[in-house]
Design a protein around this motif. Sequence first.
Motif, PDB file in Angstrom:
ATOM      1  N   GLY A 156       0.642  -1.508   0.265  1.00 42.30           N
ATOM      2  CA  GLY A 156      -0.154   0.058  -0.370  1.00 42.30           C
ATOM      3  C   GLY A 156       0.934   1.309  -0.123  1.00 42.30           C
ATOM      4  O   GLY A 156       0.364   2.547  -0.482  1.00 42.30           O
ATOM      5  N   ASP A 157       2.489   0.779   0.287  1.00 43.12           N
ATOM      6  CA  ASP A 157       2.673   2.596   0.558  1.00 43.12           C
ATOM      7  C   ASP A 157       3.868   3.172  -0.849  1.00 43.12           C
ATOM      8  O   ASP A 157       3.119   3.797  -1.367  1.00 43.12           O
ATOM      9  N   GLY A 158       3.502   1.357  -1.623  1.00 45.66           N
ATOM     10  CA  GLY A 158       4.562   2.388  -3.377  1.00 45.66           C
ATOM     11  C   GLY A 158       5.622   2.294  -3.375  1.00 45.66           C
ATOM     12  O   GLY A 158       5.907   3.136  -1.630  1.00 45.66           O
ATOM     13  N   PRO A 159       6.384   1.883  -3.989  1.00 45.20           N
ATOM     14  CA  PRO A 159       7.883   2.790  -4.382  1.00 45.20           C
ATOM     15  C   PRO A 159       8.099   4.139  -4.508  1.00 45.20           C
ATOM     16  O   PRO A 159       7.235   5.342  -5.064  1.00 45.20           O
ATOM     17  N   ASP A 160       8.423   5.367  -3.625  1.00 46.84           N
ATOM     18  CA  ASP A 160       8.492   7.271  -4.201  1.00 46.84           C
ATOM     19  C   ASP A 160      10.591   7.208  -4.737  1.00 46.84           C
ATOM     20  O   ASP A 160      11.021   6.479  -4.778  1.00 46.84           O
ATOM     21  N   SER A 161      10.427   8.544  -4.336  1.00 47.72           N
ATOM     22  CA  SER A 161      11.570   8.824  -5.549  1.00 47.72           C
ATOM     23  C   SER A 161      13.213   8.418  -4.522  1.00 47.72           C
ATOM     24  O   SER A 161      13.871   8.992  -4.841  1.00 47.72           O
ATOM     25  N   LEU A 162      13.090   8.017  -3.041  1.00 47.97           N
ATOM     26  CA  LEU A 162      13.810   7.218  -2.211  1.00 47.97           C
ATOM     27  C   LEU A 162      14.333   6.580  -2.805  1.00 47.97           C
ATOM     28  O   LEU A 162      15.652   5.691  -2.722  1.00 47.97           O
ATOM     29  N   ASP A 163      13.568   5.270  -3.219  1.00 48.84           N
ATOM     30  CA  ASP A 163      14.019   4.011  -3.394  1.00 48.84           C
ATOM     31  C   ASP A 163      14.294   3.867  -4.455  1.00 48.84           C
ATOM     32  O   ASP A 163      14.457   3.038  -5.256  1.00 48.84           O
ATOM     33  N   MET A 164      13.908   4.743  -5.919  1.00 47.11           N
ATOM     34  CA  MET A 164      13.869   4.096  -7.423  1.00 47.11           C
ATOM     35  C   MET A 164      14.051   5.477  -8.166  1.00 47.11           C
ATOM     36  O   MET A 164      13.826   6.427  -7.630  1.00 47.11           O
ATOM     37  N   GLY A 165      14.899   5.630  -9.378  1.00 46.18           N
ATOM     38  CA  GLY A 165      14.081   6.647 -10.350  1.00 46.18           C
ATOM     39  C   GLY A 165      15.491   7.449  -9.797  1.00 46.18           C
ATOM     40  O   GLY A 165      15.662   8.343 -10.610  1.00 46.18           O
ATOM     41  N   ARG A 166      16.292   6.777  -9.048  1.00 48.88           N
ATOM     42  CA  ARG A 166      17.641   7.594  -8.889  1.00 48.88           C
ATOM     43  C   ARG A 166      19.237   6.593  -8.678  1.00 48.88           C
ATOM     44  O   ARG A 166      18.774   5.070  -8.389  1.00 48.88           O
ATOM     45  N   TYR A 167      20.578   7.233  -8.005  1.00 44.83           N
ATOM     46  CA  TYR A 167      21.037   6.627  -7.365  1.00 44.83           C
ATOM     47  C   TYR A 167      21.158   6.561  -5.728  1.00 44.83           C
ATOM     48  O   TYR A 167      21.030   7.605  -5.540  1.00 44.83           O
ATOM     49  N   VAL A 168      19.958   5.157  -5.324  1.00 40.13           N
ATOM     50  CA  VAL A 168      20.042   5.205  -4.751  1.00 40.13           C
ATOM     51  C   VAL A 168      21.583   4.210  -3.540  1.00 40.13           C
ATOM     52  O   VAL A 168      22.207   3.594  -3.484  1.00 40.13           O
ATOM     53  N   PRO A 169      21.310   5.465  -1.883  1.00 43.74           N
ATOM     54  CA  PRO A 169      22.217   5.033  -1.394  1.00 43.74           C
ATOM     55  C   PRO A 169      21.461   3.773  -0.771  1.00 43.74           C
ATOM     56  O   PRO A 169      20.619   3.427   0.360  1.00 43.74           O
ATOM     57  N   LEU A 170      22.701   2.434   0.138  1.00 45.45           N
ATOM     58  CA  LEU A 170      22.314   1.641   0.907  1.00 45.45           C
ATOM     59  C   LEU A 170      23.355   1.682   2.091  1.00 45.45           C
ATOM     60  O   LEU A 170      24.060   1.999   1.910  1.00 45.45           O
ATOM     61  N   TYR A 171      22.702   2.012   3.111  1.00 44.63           N
ATOM     62  CA  TYR A 171      22.891   2.038   4.354  1.00 44.63           C
ATOM     63  C   TYR A 171      23.543   0.755   5.453  1.00 44.63           C
ATOM     64  O   TYR A 171      22.679  -0.121   5.331  1.00 44.63           O
ATOM     65  N   GLU A 172      24.566   0.362   6.242  1.00 52.07           N
ATOM     66  CA  GLU A 172      24.688  -0.914   6.976  1.00 52.07           C
ATOM     67  C   GLU A 172      23.232  -0.820   7.521  1.00 52.07           C
ATOM     68  O   GLU A 172      23.363   0.230   8.627  1.00 52.07           O
ATOM     69  N   GLU A 173      22.953  -2.156   8.127  1.00 53.15           N
ATOM     70  CA  GLU A 173      21.319  -1.707   9.035  1.00 53.15           C
ATOM     71  C   GLU A 173      22.154  -2.007  10.082  1.00 53.15           C
ATOM     72  O   GLU A 173      24.001  -3.098  10.817  1.00 53.15           O
ATOM     73  N   VAL A 174      21.646  -0.975  11.078  1.00 57.65           N
ATOM     74  CA  VAL A 174      22.321  -0.934  12.149  1.00 57.65           C
ATOM     75  C   VAL A 174      20.998  -1.647  13.623  1.00 57.65           C
ATOM     76  O   VAL A 174      19.721  -0.877  13.318  1.00 57.65           O
ATOM     77  N   ALA A 175      21.301  -1.736  14.943  1.00 54.48           N
ATOM     78  CA  ALA A 175      19.981  -2.674  15.091  1.00 54.48           C
ATOM     79  C   ALA A 175      19.112  -2.782  14.797  1.00 54.48           C
ATOM     80  O   ALA A 175      17.676  -2.584  15.421  1.00 54.48           O
ATOM     81  N   GLY A 176      19.174  -3.591  13.725  1.00 58.89           N
ATOM     82  CA  GLY A 176      17.667  -3.942  12.651  1.00 58.89           C
ATOM     83  C   GLY A 176      17.102  -2.353  12.384  1.00 58.89           C
ATOM     84  O   GLY A 176      16.006  -3.101  11.060  1.00 58.89           O
ATOM     85  N   ILE A 177      17.458  -1.876  12.334  1.00 56.19           N
ATOM     86  CA  ILE A 177      17.191  -0.464  11.293  1.00 56.19           C
ATOM     87  C   ILE A 177      17.483  -0.871  10.107  1.00 56.19           C
ATOM     88  O   ILE A 177      18.953  -0.531  10.228  1.00 56.19           O
ATOM     89  N   THR A 178      16.113  -0.851   8.542  1.00 51.97           N
ATOM     90  CA  THR A 178      16.886  -1.648   8.054  1.00 51.97           C
ATOM     91  C   THR A 178      17.337  -0.203   6.715  1.00 51.97           C
ATOM     92  O   THR A 178      17.450   0.851   6.969  1.00 51.97           O
TER      93      THR A 178
END
Length: 707
Positions: A156-178
């Motif tokens: 129900g959320d769907g993709p937005d401009s933070l997740d696609m359509g761009r160079y997307v940053p990937l972060y090391e998961e910390v304490a279960g935070i994705t």
Amino acid sequence: MSSCLCVFVSLKGVERMLSLDSDVQYVKGIGPRRSALLGSRGIRTVEDLLLHIPKSYQDRANFVPLASLQVGQDAAVHARVYRSRVIQTRTRGRILNVILSDGSGFAHAKWFHGGFLQTREFNAGREIVLFGRVDFDRYDSQFVFFNPEFELLDDGDGPDSLDMGRYVPLYEEVAGITSRQFRRSIAGALSDLPKSIEDPLPAEIRTAHGFPDIHTALQRVHFPEAGDDLSELNQRRSPYHRRLIFEEFFLLELIYALRRIQSRALKGVRFETSGRIRQQVKTILPFHPTVAQKRVLKEIVDDLKAPYPMNRLLQGDVGSGKTIVAFEAIVIAVENGYQTALMAPTEILAEQHYINAKRILDPLGYRLCVVRRGVKKAERQELLEKIASAEIQVIIGTHALIEEHTVFNKLGLVVVDEQHRFGVIQRLQLMAKGENPNTLVMTATPIPRTLAMTLYGDLDLSVIDEMPPGRSPIRTIHAVERDAERVYRMIAAELDKGRQAYVVYPVIEESEKVDLKSATEGFKKLSDVFKTRRVALLHGRLKSEEKEATMRSFAAGETDILVSTTVIEVGVDVPNATVMLIEHAERFGLAQLHQLRGRVGRGSHSSFCLLMAPGRLTGVARQRIQAMVSTTDGFRLAEVDLQLRGPGEMAGTRQSGIPEFRVANLMTDTGLLSLAQKEAERWVSRTEEREKLVEALSARTRLVTVG
């Protein structure tokens, strides 16, 4: 980033100010629960969050249709789950197999040992963004991604401009935070920051080196734009990464540069070097000094003649002749009427220094002593009284030198050997025994210059990069268990020539917990193998008198084979020893192996270092053994060690006080470190800027923890 920077947020309907020092819980999407989790991993403030930079970036601006995939390409796909199931295998455990569909075709995604993934999250129709290397699965006759990175998009959320359509940053998961949750929190914090952030880097430096301002750097390091170079981003070489890396180094080097200025403002013990003193120095030289030794001695003498106290690190490979340079400095101090203290990390090394000092300084008639534990109370008290009255001029010892009851009369020179075995505080404690004495710190453990610049940033650096003539090369051989008889024959051949051998084990006694050969068992076996030879045992549990007697016997040639643990790692100098056999060499660190090897090859005879280790080594152990066999250059080995272990483990972070960097990396950012050091030196030389620097640094010390 100045600590006065603030943003406004609404908390329960109340408008309140949020500074970069405020708790990260006030960032939208984090809250108290996540804040506690992040805090356990060192992310406690808004600034900490913004310096949690991406581990990598994906090009999700151009999704590849499944029908257009090609084997070997790195591709981002946007698809839906067609079907998923877990396959149980004997060799690879649970494999999660997900079939993807995007309307143009199908592909598989497989995660080996995927028991941690929940198939219910990959229900049919679930939207997924996936990135990885394309392979071909012959079993399913389909394109497949093995263990790809992925993100499931919320229902129900769907993709937005933070997740696609761009160079997307990937972060090391910390304490279960994705990674996705980090993107949203960081984007929220950045959107509230004013563009006019007070920049900690002076505009002059930014302009000279083409660094972006702090707001641009933070914005684009987290959310790059289409014109940015993806390769530079993933290699942490973008202008935004470089700026943040330089800033971190610059602030650290400013601290060190200011410390050096403060140190030079102190009134130190100033020595003279008259013709008579120079002649006394020449008297103790056992050989003609190398060019490197002459250069280093000049650097030390220039410091000793200066009005401020010397704080210098003397670095050199095993056997390069650091000790004689230190004794030259000791002669200058004593001839100027001062006491000197030489602190070593172990009693064996302290005793070795004492023996060498007596031999080298004997022509000058100096009064020497060694301070150690285990001496009778009356004898110890008499010794301490002689030190306090200046009756003794050269005092050698271990940690006992920094104990409260050891009082010096006129301490003018402090020499600390094998500094990495001590902490910064212990060095300062010994220095506090005098009034701003000159300090010479020595280490025979080669440290790459980049690490030395941070580990010993408050010290001036001298390097002996040349070996004395007449030293024999050391041949290093990797041997395995089946080679034992051949190894014993090699040792016997050397003993027949009148030479001696070391055999080193990783533990003193056998244990049920670890399957390792022990020194005590090795002593029994070697005593049986070499029945006609004199074999001795040395380890840390022996009493001081027993250790000293054993070492004296070996040094005098009265023992043929010395079976030992790593207590002989540093300082032991027996030129007649030509064989070093290290059992379970795979269990030792690279620096330890190099130090142990350095116990042989100290004379004119050809020498051997035999590394007994399994034939089939894997991972780091294999690389260590290969490095040892390929080179005897300690500085080259130090670079390899830095690459294998990282700066923290190599130097012993807790003990040494090495800074903890958020963005910078000592192994890859050496060029920026050198640049930052030069700029810091130049900047602190401008007197009018110093007050501003001290004020700015006081607000920034949380970025670099300096011991």
